[in-house]
Structures are given as structure tokens and as C-alpha cells.
Design a protein around this motif. Sequence first.
Motif, short mmCIF file in Angstrom:
data_model
loop_
_atom_site.label_atom_id
_atom_site.label_comp_id
_atom_site.label_asym_id
_atom_site.label_seq_id
_atom_site.Cartn_x
_atom_site.Cartn_y
_atom_site.Cartn_z
N GLN A 21 44.59 -18.11 41.85
CA GLN A 21 44.53 -17.97 40.39
C GLN A 21 45.78 -17.29 39.84
OE1 GLN A 21 40.01 -16.63 40.24
NE2 GLN A 21 40.72 -17.15 38.21
N SER A 73 39.91 -15.09 42.35
CA SER A 73 39.93 -15.71 43.68
C SER A 73 41.34 -16.17 44.05
CB SER A 73 38.96 -16.91 43.70
OG SER A 73 39.28 -17.82 42.67
N ASN A 76 49.70 -13.25 44.19
CA ASN A 76 48.56 -13.68 44.99
C ASN A 76 48.71 -13.25 46.45
OD1 ASN A 76 46.16 -15.84 45.21
ND2 ASN A 76 47.50 -16.12 46.96
N LYS A 126 33.28 -10.22 48.47
CA LYS A 126 33.30 -11.39 49.34
C LYS A 126 32.86 -12.63 48.57
CE LYS A 126 32.51 -9.01 53.73
NZ LYS A 126 31.65 -8.89 54.91
N ALA A 127 33.49 -13.75 48.89
CA ALA A 127 33.14 -15.02 48.24
C ALA A 127 31.70 -15.39 48.57
CB ALA A 127 34.09 -16.12 48.70
#
Length: 310
Positions: free
Chosen positions: A10, A7, A16, A47-48
Motif C-alpha cells: 500500500q 498491508s 514499505n 497479523k493478516a
Amino acid sequence: GDLGFFSPGQMVKPFNDAVFSMKEGEISDVVKTRFGYHIILVEEIQKAATKPLSEVRDSLLTELKSEMARPLVFKKANEAYEGIIAAGSLKAYEENTPEASVQETDFFDRTAVPKIMDDTPDVISKAFSLKKGELSSLLESPNGYSILFTEEIEEPAVPELDTVIERVTKDYKAEQAKKLAREQAEKLLETSQSGTSFADSAEELGVEVKKADIHRNSTASEANGFPSSLFKELFTRSPANPFPEKVATAGKDFIVYQFTGRKLPQADSLTKSDRELYKKEILSSKQDRLLMAWIRHQEKNADIFTNKNL
């Protein structure tokens, strides 16, 4: 290497920022971080989502226990570091403290870090920055604390071919075998998805088909070797969508499977412990849904503002 799913936040910032600005299948330009240079391929974006409490309860408990233990671990590590300084050397500390366990490695390079070492990038980078006879500071990482001492340094050298030919040949064969196995798995999945019988496709490719009756708590033997890491994905399948979208991986294996049917458990066949387990899972799921509904209701009726002074 394959980093798996992660995610935002991290990874280090340049990495990132690059990853989360890319689309599936896209390859990045060269990205520079403090760990080196990277070329990134985004294979899949997930997707989260909010997981039910029943799925994350064990990991949350483990995390909480780890957080509670960390101050104690730091105290022990700091006492050891101060003990080494007071003794004058790591060797003297080891002699004066019989209960201390000092681990020693042979020579190694960045591509083959010994299992007894913390292999996080910061720790390994520090290890290779030490000079002969130099002691590191107390190093912290997600895996714990380390104190490193460089006893000897051996300069890298290109080995003679006859000393590595066997290993090189073995590595090459393994890499080619892995490539062929992936190609076979992809061909099996492609022909099966196009309508050819899964069994016929497998027989044509010389691939063995194994059958298994699997439930969520199946052991490896009960699942006939089917990896438990794929159970969650497997249970999303249906007769209308029996195959995975792409070849799955588990360790060094490539997995292609076909969902053939679902059998609901009969109440009279369940043991008392099974009933209690299902009861707890259903209750937990309902509690999670109620909690999420309450949070959404609160959000809907909340007056949210941004403090411009922050």
C-alpha cells in the motif's frame, strides 16, 4: 502522523520495505522516498486474517460501485480537460460552460491543504510544482481526478510573532492538554490492570466514568458516547480479560474501558427484524466457514508448481 494499519504494497516501495522488516516498538533509520524523509515507529503489528463476508459485504459493494463508476468519471474529467484546452484558458472554459463548477482556493501551504482539494501526496506535489499561469495535466488519484491551475504564487515568509502569537499559544496549550490526557489515561489503565478498582482509580484521577449497555448495532446515544470504532475490540473482552492492552484512541479522545459482563439476547425479546438480521448473519457465517473449508481442502489436494519461465 498515525497511519493506522496497512498491508504490504500500500505504501511506496522504500517505505514499505522498511516497515515490513521491523518489529513492534522498533524505530527505523531515516527512510527516503519521493515524498521526503521519514522516521518510522512501528507501534503494533496485526497479523493478516480473513474477515467473514458479513463484515466486509458493505465495503465490497461500495468498492464495486466505485469501480463501475470510475470510467464514467474519467470520461467527464477528460471532456472537461479537453474543453479547457479548446477554450484556451480555464477562465474562458468556465464562462462558456455555466454548468461547470470551478473551485477556487486562497493561498495555502503543504501543511494546510484546503478541504476542497484532493490531498493525496502526488496531487499536492504537482500543485506545488506548477508555475504561475500554468495548467496541470489530468491528475488521477484514488480519490478521483483533478485539474489544477495556478493563478498566483506567494513566496513563503516568516510571519511576525505578534501576528501568530495567539495561534501558537492555542496550539501549544492544545498539545500539552493532549499530552496530559494521554498520561492520565495510561495511569488509569495501569492502576486498573494492577488490581485497583476501576471506579476508585478514576475518582482518584478526577476522571468521570460512564456506563453503557452496548450491542453491535448501538447508536452513539445508546452507547453513551462510547466510540463505535471500538465495538469490535470491546466484544473480544471477557471477565478474565476486561481491560484493553493499551489506551484506545477515537478522534482526539483517549479511551480506557472495563468490560463488566455480557448479556445474551432473549429470543422472546427480539423483534422480527432482529431475528431476520441474526438469522442472515449466522447463515452468512456458516457459508463463509464452509467456503473456507472447501478452499483449504482444494489447497491440500492441489498440485501447485512454479512456472520458471514467468
